[in-house]
Design a protein around this motif. Structure first.
Motif, mmCIF file in Angstrom:
data_model
loop_
_atom_site.group_PDB
_atom_site.id
_atom_site.type_symbol
_atom_site.label_atom_id
_atom_site.label_comp_id
_atom_site.label_asym_id
_atom_site.label_seq_id
_atom_site.Cartn_x
_atom_site.Cartn_y
_atom_site.Cartn_z
ATOM 1 N N ALA A 144 57.800 31.331 50.030
ATOM 2 C CA ALA A 144 56.485 30.991 49.260
ATOM 3 C C ALA A 144 55.699 30.294 49.987
ATOM 4 C CB ALA A 144 56.970 30.160 48.004
ATOM 5 N N VAL B 210 51.988 34.419 49.252
ATOM 6 C CA VAL B 210 53.179 34.382 48.416
ATOM 7 C C VAL B 210 53.106 33.255 47.599
ATOM 8 C CG1 VAL B 210 55.856 34.771 48.397
ATOM 9 C CG2 VAL B 210 54.436 35.926 49.979
ATOM 10 N N ILE B 211 53.432 33.295 46.179
ATOM 11 C CA ILE B 211 53.565 32.327 45.623
ATOM 12 C C ILE B 211 54.751 31.900 44.872
ATOM 13 C CG2 ILE B 211 51.041 31.952 44.977
ATOM 14 C CD1 ILE B 211 51.451 33.276 42.133
ATOM 15 N N LYS B 212 55.560 33.107 44.517
ATOM 16 C CA LYS B 212 56.920 33.068 44.084
ATOM 17 C C LYS B 212 57.857 34.167 44.746
ATOM 18 C CE LYS B 212 55.769 31.392 39.424
ATOM 19 N NZ LYS B 212 55.624 31.732 37.931
ATOM 20 N N PHE C 272 58.678 39.480 45.363
ATOM 21 C CA PHE C 272 57.759 38.824 45.932
ATOM 22 C C PHE C 272 56.143 38.654 44.930
ATOM 23 C CE2 PHE C 272 59.635 40.027 49.453
ATOM 24 C CZ PHE C 272 59.931 38.895 50.222
ATOM 25 N N THR D 147 52.549 37.586 44.660
ATOM 26 C CA THR D 147 51.175 37.107 45.467
ATOM 27 C C THR D 147 50.184 36.761 44.930
ATOM 28 O OG1 THR D 147 50.478 39.418 45.864
ATOM 29 C CG2 THR D 147 52.074 38.322 47.397
#
Length: 147
Positions: A53, A72-74, A85, A87
Motif C-alpha cells: 500500500a 495502491v491504497i489497500k 489490490f 488503487t
C-alpha cells in the motif's frame, strides 16, 4: 542509423528495466501533485519486489487502450497467497473501482504493468535532471552521424 540507434536504446531499456514500456508520459492530472501531465515516467518490472500500500503502479483495464498510473491504497491477501489490490489517483476523490471492468472490485497482479521505480521518483523530485537527460538523448541523436 538514427532510427536503429533509437531502437537499440529502447530495446536496451526494455532489457534493463524488465518492462515492455520503460518510458511513459503522464496523460492526466489524476496523480497530482506527485505527477503532472506531460511528466516522463521510467518504469521497472522486477517480479520479486512485493507491492505494498502506498506504492505507485501501472495497470491496464480490459477495454481501455491506455494504461493507468495510480497508487495502491489497500491490499487484500487470501490465505492461499492470492493478493488483490485497490488503487486510487492521488488527486481523485474516490477509489478506482469505477475504472475497473464491470463487477470487479480489486485488481490482481496479472493486470499490472510494471510499477514505477526509483528513477521515476528522482525524475519527479528533480525536474532539471529529467530535462538534462532528455537534452542529452536529443543531442546524441542529432550529433551522432555515420562516419
Amino acid at each position: 542509423m538514427i532510427v536503429s540507434s533509437a531502437l537499440m536504446i529502447w530495446k536496451g531499456l526494455i532489457v534493463i528495466t524488465g518492462s515492455e514500456s520503460p518510458i511513459v508520459v503522464v496523460l492526466s492530472g489524476s496523480m497530482e501533485p506527485a505527477f503532472h501531465r506531460g511528466d516522463l515516467l521510467f518504469l521497472t518490472n522486477f517480479h520479486d519486489d512485493p507491492i505494498r500500500a502506498g506504492e505507485i503502479v501501472v495497470f491496464k483495464v480490459e477495454g481501455r487502450d491506455i494504461p493507468i498510473v495510480h497508487r495502491v491504497i489497500k491490499i487484500h491477501e487470501k490465505e492461499n497467497g492470492n493478493i488483490k489490490f485497490l488503487t486510487k489517483g492521488d488527486n481523485n476523490e474516490v477509489d478506482d473501482r469505477g475504472l475497473y471492468k464491470e463487477r470487479q472490485n480489486w485488481l490482481e497482479k496479472k493486470e499490472f504493468l510494471p510499477y514505477v521505480g526509483m528513477v521515476t521518483i528522482i525524475m519527479n523530485d528533480y525536474p532539471k535532471f529529467k530535462y538534462a537527460l532528455l537534452a542529452v538523448m536529443g543531442a546524441y541523436v542529432l550529433l551522432k552521424r555515420e562516419s
